[in-house]
Write a protein that holds these residues in place. Structure first.
Motif, PDB file in Angstrom:
ATOM      1  N   GLU A  92      26.283  24.188  20.656  1.00 52.40           N
ATOM      2  CA  GLU A  92      25.977  22.627  20.832  1.00 52.40           C
ATOM      3  C   GLU A  92      26.786  22.247  21.616  1.00 52.40           C
ATOM      4  O   GLU A  92      26.572  21.170  22.626  1.00 52.40           O
ATOM      5  N   ARG A  93      28.140  22.336  21.456  1.00 49.56           N
ATOM      6  CA  ARG A  93      29.024  21.403  22.106  1.00 49.56           C
ATOM      7  C   ARG A  93      29.996  22.550  23.119  1.00 49.56           C
ATOM      8  O   ARG A  93      31.050  21.734  23.644  1.00 49.56           O
ATOM      9  N   GLY A  94      29.835  23.593  23.018  1.00 48.30           N
ATOM     10  CA  GLY A  94      30.985  24.649  23.832  1.00 48.30           C
ATOM     11  C   GLY A  94      32.034  24.738  22.948  1.00 48.30           C
ATOM     12  O   GLY A  94      32.174  24.269  21.953  1.00 48.30           O
ATOM     13  N   ARG A  95      32.854  25.691  23.647  1.00 47.44           N
ATOM     14  CA  ARG A  95      34.359  26.165  22.850  1.00 47.44           C
ATOM     15  C   ARG A  95      35.237  24.895  22.651  1.00 47.44           C
ATOM     16  O   ARG A  95      35.943  24.987  21.691  1.00 47.44           O
ATOM     17  N   VAL A  96      35.307  23.974  23.428  1.00 45.46           N
ATOM     18  CA  VAL A  96      36.358  22.945  23.354  1.00 45.46           C
ATOM     19  C   VAL A  96      35.862  22.004  22.221  1.00 45.46           C
ATOM     20  O   VAL A  96      34.835  21.381  22.032  1.00 45.46           O
ATOM     21  N   VAL A  97      36.836  21.906  21.371  1.00 44.36           N
ATOM     22  CA  VAL A  97      36.834  20.761  20.168  1.00 44.36           C
ATOM     23  C   VAL A  97      37.265  19.607  20.811  1.00 44.36           C
ATOM     24  O   VAL A  97      38.421  19.295  21.124  1.00 44.36           O
ATOM     25  N   PRO A  98      36.578  18.451  20.855  1.00 38.59           N
ATOM     26  CA  PRO A  98      37.066  17.179  21.221  1.00 38.59           C
ATOM     27  C   PRO A  98      38.177  16.476  20.164  1.00 38.59           C
ATOM     28  O   PRO A  98      38.086  16.799  19.181  1.00 38.59           O
ATOM     29  N   PRO A  99      38.946  15.682  20.850  1.00 35.97           N
ATOM     30  CA  PRO A  99      39.768  14.685  19.935  1.00 35.97           C
ATOM     31  C   PRO A  99      38.601  14.247  18.593  1.00 35.97           C
ATOM     32  O   PRO A  99      37.567  13.908  18.676  1.00 35.97           O
ATOM     33  N   GLY A 100      39.479  13.810  17.669  1.00 31.84           N
ATOM     34  CA  GLY A 100      38.572  13.290  16.492  1.00 31.84           C
ATOM     35  C   GLY A 100      38.606  14.122  15.484  1.00 31.84           C
ATOM     36  O   GLY A 100      39.394  15.250  15.239  1.00 31.84           O
ATOM     37  N   LEU A 144      50.508  32.313  23.011  1.00 33.97           N
ATOM     38  CA  LEU A 144      51.441  33.452  23.543  1.00 33.97           C
ATOM     39  C   LEU A 144      52.263  32.944  24.592  1.00 33.97           C
ATOM     40  O   LEU A 144      52.938  33.886  25.025  1.00 33.97           O
ATOM     41  N   ALA A 145      52.508  31.683  24.913  1.00 33.24           N
ATOM     42  CA  ALA A 145      53.640  31.201  25.579  1.00 33.24           C
ATOM     43  C   ALA A 145      54.603  30.654  24.761  1.00 33.24           C
ATOM     44  O   ALA A 145      55.631  30.206  25.115  1.00 33.24           O
ATOM     45  N   GLY A 146      54.441  30.702  23.588  1.00 34.60           N
ATOM     46  CA  GLY A 146      55.500  30.208  22.627  1.00 34.60           C
ATOM     47  C   GLY A 146      55.294  28.696  22.285  1.00 34.60           C
ATOM     48  O   GLY A 146      56.124  28.263  21.601  1.00 34.60           O
ATOM     49  N   SER A 147      54.126  27.966  22.793  1.00 36.23           N
ATOM     50  CA  SER A 147      54.136  26.527  22.487  1.00 36.23           C
ATOM     51  C   SER A 147      53.288  26.544  21.305  1.00 36.23           C
ATOM     52  O   SER A 147      52.350  27.368  20.756  1.00 36.23           O
ATOM     53  N   ALA A 148      53.272  25.384  20.639  1.00 29.76           N
ATOM     54  CA  ALA A 148      52.562  25.053  19.358  1.00 29.76           C
ATOM     55  C   ALA A 148      50.973  25.066  19.630  1.00 29.76           C
ATOM     56  O   ALA A 148      50.530  24.653  20.775  1.00 29.76           O
ATOM     57  N   TRP A 149      50.418  25.764  18.709  1.00 38.03           N
ATOM     58  CA  TRP A 149      49.009  26.101  18.874  1.00 38.03           C
ATOM     59  C   TRP A 149      48.142  24.980  18.140  1.00 38.03           C
ATOM     60  O   TRP A 149      48.487  24.198  17.361  1.00 38.03           O
ATOM     61  N   ASP A 150      47.166  24.868  19.102  1.00 35.52           N
ATOM     62  CA  ASP A 150      46.121  23.779  18.295  1.00 35.52           C
ATOM     63  C   ASP A 150      44.672  24.674  18.675  1.00 35.52           C
ATOM     64  O   ASP A 150      44.465  25.766  19.171  1.00 35.52           O
ATOM     65  N   VAL A 151      43.550  23.956  18.323  1.00 37.60           N
ATOM     66  CA  VAL A 151      42.196  24.963  18.203  1.00 37.60           C
ATOM     67  C   VAL A 151      41.629  25.255  19.437  1.00 37.60           C
ATOM     68  O   VAL A 151      40.697  25.949  19.587  1.00 37.60           O
ATOM     69  N   ASN A 152      42.168  24.280  20.682  1.00 41.26           N
ATOM     70  CA  ASN A 152      41.950  24.768  21.958  1.00 41.26           C
ATOM     71  C   ASN A 152      42.631  25.727  22.631  1.00 41.26           C
ATOM     72  O   ASN A 152      42.659  25.840  23.921  1.00 41.26           O
ATOM     73  N   ALA A 153      43.720  26.235  22.022  1.00 40.71           N
ATOM     74  CA  ALA A 153      44.708  27.203  22.674  1.00 40.71           C
ATOM     75  C   ALA A 153      43.754  28.508  23.265  1.00 40.71           C
ATOM     76  O   ALA A 153      42.719  29.117  22.763  1.00 40.71           O
TER      77      ALA A 153
END
Length: 258
Positions: free
Chosen positions: A70-78, A230-239
């Motif tokens: 329904e929303r696509g791969r990206v998880v919006p803020p919230g 894989l750049a070494g940055s902090a991960w979030d659900v949209n990485a």
């Protein structure tokens, strides 16, 4: 509602959905083709997810339901419920034991609380940010290894993109030349559960499967793993990718996969 009560509700929902999956599980199941596999898996997902939604809908104010279709791969803020009602459905329909239910509460891109329920074996993994990771109530810790040549490395690469397959194949060769062994298994969450308890040491995935990595990354991180992209940055659900490793192996694994 307290945070402990939220996690308790999540556990109860996962257990109830898991029972529904267990009721239709047959170790002798062998679907004859892709269409049959898809039909069975879709039914499992719909039944289980409906149970989870009925249990949790409105239980925590301000939390909506994320649905990739329904929303696509990206998880919006919230704040979002990220659920896989039949994690490992392909295993379930083939009579294999590694399947279950994942429920994760995500806040502004970060997993906050998670439950993974595997009915076979009566296993429940739980984690809340800052409070550790547990299996059936027992605290878990990741591996203490520091030498990549002794590492059991795992991945869970699926998808439908030839470019991703080629990238993964190249990385597999590089990692296999440095680590003790490399495995590629599905579904995504189970390799991460193994890492959480120190049975595996490193995990990576391109184009992460969100329900599996949202749940597994929080569990592993709370058990002491380092979780980045894989750049070494902090991960979030949209990485775009993910690397989870025991602290003594993360830097060397990142060097290989870069």
């Amino acid at each position: 509602m307290t945070n402990d009560n939220v996690l308790t509700l999540m556990v109860q929902a996962a257990e109830k959905a898991g029972l529904a999956l267990l009721a239709s599980y047959d170790p002798a199941s062998r679907p004859p083709g892709r269409a049959a596999m898809y039909e069975l898996g879709t039914q499992l997902e719909a039944t289980s997810t409906t149970i989870v939604r009925e249990a949790l809908d409105g239980a925590v104010p301000g939390v909506d339901w994320w649905d990739e279709d329904e929303r696509g791969r990206v998880v919006p803020p919230g704040r979002w419920w990220v659920v896989d009602g039949a994690e490992g459905a392909v295993n379930h329909v083939h009579g294999l034991p590694e399947w279950g239910v994942t429920i994760t509460l995500v806040t502004d891109g970060q997993p906050e609380r998670t439950v993974v329920r595997r009915p076979i074996g009566d296993l429940t993994w739980t984690a809340a940010r800052g409070q550790g990771a547990r299996l059936n109530g027992e605290l878990l810790r990741v591996s203490a290894k520091t030498d990549l040549s002794a590492a059991a490395v795992t991945a869970s690469q699926a998808g439908n993109d030839r470019g991703v397959y080629e990238r993964f194949a190249s990385a597999f060769v590089e990692m296999a030349s440095r680590a003790l062994l490399v495995r590629n298994t599905i579904p995504t969450v189970f390799p991460l559960l193994g890492l959480t308890s120190g049975q595996y040491d490193v995990f990576w995935q391109y184009e992460p499967d969100l329900p599996g990595t949202a749940a597994g990354s929080l569990l592993a991180g709370e058990a002491g793993a380092i979780v980045t992209d894989l750049a070494g940055s902090a991960w979030d659900v949209n990485a775009a990718d993910i690397l989870v490793a025991a602290p003594g192996l993360h830097a060397s694994a990142l060097e290989v996969l870069r």
